[in-house]
Design an enzyme around this catalytic site. Sequence first.
Site, PDB file in Angstrom:
ATOM      1  N   ASP A 140      25.033  -7.060 -17.653  1.00  0.00           N
ATOM      2  CA  ASP A 140      25.705  -7.117 -16.357  1.00  0.00           C
ATOM      3  C   ASP A 140      26.621  -5.899 -16.283  1.00  0.00           C
ATOM      4  OD1 ASP A 140      24.506  -9.566 -16.162  1.00  0.00           O
ATOM      5  OD2 ASP A 140      26.341 -10.703 -15.798  1.00  0.00           O
ATOM      6  N   HIS A 200      20.952  -7.462 -23.836  1.00  0.00           N
ATOM      7  CA  HIS A 200      19.590  -7.980 -23.935  1.00  0.00           C
ATOM      8  C   HIS A 200      18.583  -6.833 -23.906  1.00  0.00           C
ATOM      9  CE1 HIS A 200      20.744 -12.273 -23.257  1.00  0.00           C
ATOM     10  NE2 HIS A 200      21.809 -11.668 -22.750  1.00  0.00           N
ATOM     11  N   SER A 312      32.165  -2.881 -22.414  1.00  0.00           N
ATOM     12  CA  SER A 312      32.154  -1.440 -22.584  1.00  0.00           C
ATOM     13  C   SER A 312      30.982  -0.849 -21.830  1.00  0.00           C
ATOM     14  CB  SER A 312      32.112  -1.068 -24.061  1.00  0.00           C
ATOM     15  OG  SER A 312      32.287   0.324 -24.197  1.00  0.00           O
TER      16      SER A 312
END
Length: 345
Positions: A140, A200, A312
Amino acid sequence: MPAPIADESEGMADSFGVVLILTAALVCTFACTMQHKFQECVEIVGNPAQITSPGTLFWLRILSGRMRSRWFGALTEVWLPVGLRAPLFRLFAWTYGVHLEEVKHPLDSFRTLNDFFCRVLKDGARPISDIPAGLVSPVDGRVLAAGVIEHADARVEQVKGATYSVPAFLGLDPFECKAEKSVLRYVVLYLAPGDYHRIHAPCRATFSQGRHFCGELFPLKQCILKNVNDIFAVNERVVLSGEWAFGQMHLVAVGAMNVGNIYLGSSDFDEKLKTNRLRDIAVHCGGDVSQKLYEGVAFEPGGNVGGFRLGSTVVLVFDAPECFQLKVNLGDSVRVGEPLGEVTQ
């Protein structure tokens, strides 16, 4: 009688002024000496990060040193009383826009702030798009930069304005490994504090090598990335290198201020990986790159690779056919599993 008192006060003020001037001179002398030593150190070890402005990086180092991030990390590991957990996490969610309805476990089950940052989402909260010949977002985040690496030993943009060396960033020159008739591309995704912090797989990929670069923990704010070169090439990072359907694939997790802890989630990776350790020497100051070979760790799109304890930046560097097209624009927000780019033929 009043005259001697006035003279004494003026004498004390003059003495105090002299002390201030001497103190300022000593501080400036010390800082300039340390800056010179930093630049000398970078040059002596061969400037492996290809730093173009060591003086600027030195002063940024003074303002946001690794020790402060380590202290903040220790604070986020403090055990929280059960009664305070839900209110504190709701306050954080309200401040940074966290969608609490997606969180799988009850708020009072997170013992520390770090546990909450590494939260697991409910099943189905991040559906993975079916793009057999493309990439989905691994995190995200927001698209900070994207482009093409056009030649060997290239420098590319962090954000419009400042640049960094790609070979220094990855620990190899990807242009030399480029698949025939392919284009070498990169995409930079920034995670805000309120974002989901797990990483992911962006596609069906197999990773065969990992590198850990001990480095700085400079802020990754756009105002800094636009004006200071080499931030990505000197910050702490973990580089996973392997292949996907169209050639090489590199996935890089970059640490930032207060975000020194990067972890790998698969048991086939290095579970002993520790970042932002006290005695580590930054690679650009002469420290070694930690490397590990894997026996082909395979992922399906959306597979759990690892994550940050706090948010980050993730950078993808990959081969793609000429007909590959990004499905996002600079500044767009994306979520795990949403289309990032696709081969159009």
